[in-house]
Design a protein around this motif. Sequence first.
Motif, short mmCIF file in Angstrom:
data_model
loop_
_atom_site.label_atom_id
_atom_site.label_comp_id
_atom_site.label_asym_id
_atom_site.label_seq_id
_atom_site.Cartn_x
_atom_site.Cartn_y
_atom_site.Cartn_z
N ILE A 141 0.84 -1.19 0.00
CA ILE A 141 0.00 0.00 0.00
C ILE A 141 0.87 1.24 0.00
N ASP A 142 0.58 2.17 -0.92
CA ASP A 142 1.40 3.38 -1.00
C ASP A 142 0.95 4.41 0.02
N GLU A 143 1.58 5.57 0.02
CA GLU A 143 1.32 6.61 1.03
C GLU A 143 -0.09 7.18 0.94
N TYR A 144 -0.76 6.99 -0.20
CA TYR A 144 -2.12 7.50 -0.35
C TYR A 144 -3.18 6.44 -0.07
N GLY A 145 -2.75 5.25 0.31
CA GLY A 145 -3.69 4.18 0.62
C GLY A 145 -4.06 3.33 -0.57
N GLY A 146 -3.47 3.59 -1.73
CA GLY A 146 -3.76 2.79 -2.90
C GLY A 146 -2.85 1.57 -2.98
N VAL A 147 -3.28 0.59 -3.74
CA VAL A 147 -2.49 -0.63 -3.92
C VAL A 147 -1.36 -0.36 -4.90
N ASP A 148 -0.15 -0.71 -4.48
CA ASP A 148 1.04 -0.45 -5.29
C ASP A 148 1.66 -1.74 -5.84
N GLY A 149 1.33 -2.89 -5.24
CA GLY A 149 1.91 -4.16 -5.69
C GLY A 149 1.44 -5.30 -4.80
N LEU A 150 2.03 -6.45 -5.03
CA LEU A 150 1.68 -7.65 -4.27
C LEU A 150 2.94 -8.47 -4.05
N VAL A 151 3.06 -9.04 -2.86
CA VAL A 151 4.21 -9.88 -2.54
C VAL A 151 3.73 -11.14 -1.85
N THR A 152 4.38 -12.25 -2.14
CA THR A 152 4.01 -13.53 -1.54
C THR A 152 5.13 -14.03 -0.64
N LEU A 153 4.80 -15.02 0.15
CA LEU A 153 5.79 -15.65 1.02
C LEU A 153 6.95 -16.20 0.20
N GLU A 154 6.65 -16.78 -0.94
CA GLU A 154 7.69 -17.35 -1.80
C GLU A 154 8.64 -16.27 -2.29
N ASP A 155 8.11 -15.09 -2.64
CA ASP A 155 8.96 -13.99 -3.10
C ASP A 155 10.00 -13.62 -2.05
N LEU A 156 9.59 -13.62 -0.78
CA LEU A 156 10.49 -13.25 0.30
C LEU A 156 11.52 -14.34 0.57
N VAL A 157 11.06 -15.58 0.61
CA VAL A 157 11.98 -16.68 0.92
C VAL A 157 13.03 -16.82 -0.17
N GLU A 158 12.68 -16.54 -1.43
CA GLU A 158 13.64 -16.65 -2.53
C GLU A 158 14.82 -15.70 -2.35
N GLN A 159 14.62 -14.58 -1.67
CA GLN A 159 15.72 -13.65 -1.45
C GLN A 159 16.73 -14.18 -0.45
N VAL A 160 16.36 -15.23 0.29
CA VAL A 160 17.24 -15.81 1.29
C VAL A 160 17.88 -17.11 0.79
N ILE A 161 17.07 -17.97 0.18
CA ILE A 161 17.58 -19.29 -0.20
C ILE A 161 17.76 -19.46 -1.70
N GLY A 162 17.36 -18.46 -2.49
CA GLY A 162 17.50 -18.57 -3.94
C GLY A 162 16.19 -18.93 -4.61
#
Length: 305
Positions: free
Chosen positions: A178-199
Motif C-alpha cells: 500500500i502506497d502513502e495515499y492508501g492505494g495498492v502499489d503491488g503484491l508480494v508472496t511468502l515465496e517472493d520473500l523466501v527466494e531472497q534468502v535461499i534462492g
Amino acid sequence: MAAQSAPTDPENPVSTTESNSNQSRTSSTGWFDRIKAAFSSKPVKSPTIADTPAPAAQMPPAQRPGMVNLRRMRVDDVAIPKVEIVAVPTDIKKDDLVQVFRESGMTRLPVYKGTLDTPVGLVHLKDFALGHGFNGKGGERFNLKKMLRPLLYAPPSMPIGVLLQKMQSDRMHMALVIDEYGGVDGLVTLEDLVEQVIGEIEDEHDIDEDVFWTQSAPGVYIAQAKAPLDEFEAAIGMRLTDEEDEEEIDTLGGLVFLLSGRVPARGEVIEHPSGAAFEITDADPRRIKRIRVRLPSAVPAKTEA
C-alpha cells in the motif's frame, strides 16, 4: 519467479518452506531463529559456496541470496507491480471465478470492491472447491463474501525480514503493498520473500531451466533473460541486433539492458526499433529474470489522438 501463490498446507502456511529449509541446512538452528539473528547486532555471515547452490555461489556478492537481504531489501524490491496483479471484484459470477482460477493457476486471489485500490480480502481455491467443487458445479449457493479471508498490508519501505516475520505470525502467504495515499502499489508472496534468502524456487508456473523460452500466443514468447540471443533470433525468424552489437551481446536480457541503458523494473515495457516490445515480467534491482517478447505482428497498433 513464481505465480502469486503456490499450493501449500493451509493449516500450517510455513511448514513446507520450513521443512525444505531444514533438509538443506547443516546446523540445528531453527529457521526463524536465523531470521531473528539477522536483526541482531551480531555481524551476518555472508553466503558461501557450501551454503548456497552452485548457480548462486557463482553470482557477484551483491546478487547472492542470503540472510543479509532480510535487512537490506525492502518490500518494493520484490513485489510484483499493480498491473500484474490477478484479482477479482466482489460481484464476480461463480463461472467467471472458476475461469480466473483455471487460467491464472493461482490458489489465492485478492478481492476488491469497485477498483483494486479498495481491497476487501482474498478468496482461496480450497474454500471455493469445498463448497462448490473445482468446476463450480453443485454444492451450496455461491456467496463470495462468505469465503473472504483477511489480507495483509505492508508499506513499500518495510524490510522484507519484518514482513516475513509478520506473515509467519499471522499465518498468511500474501500481502498487498500500500502506497502513502492508501492505494495498492503491488503484491508480494511468502515465496517472493523466501527466494531472497535461499534462492530461486521453481514451480509449475516457471519455465524449465533447460527451456529458454515458450510461445504463449502467436508472436508472443515468454523467455528467460539468459536465453541465447542468436538461438532466439533463429527461432523467431528476425534479427534483433546489428553487426556492431552482436559480438557484445550474448543473451536476450543483455539486449534489453542495452536498449534501456539500465536494469528495467518489473512491469516495464522496452520497445525495440523493429517494433517488437519487451515486457519485464520478473526482475529485481540487480538483474532481469524473465521477459515477455511481443513481435511486431503481435504488438497492438498505436492510435493517434
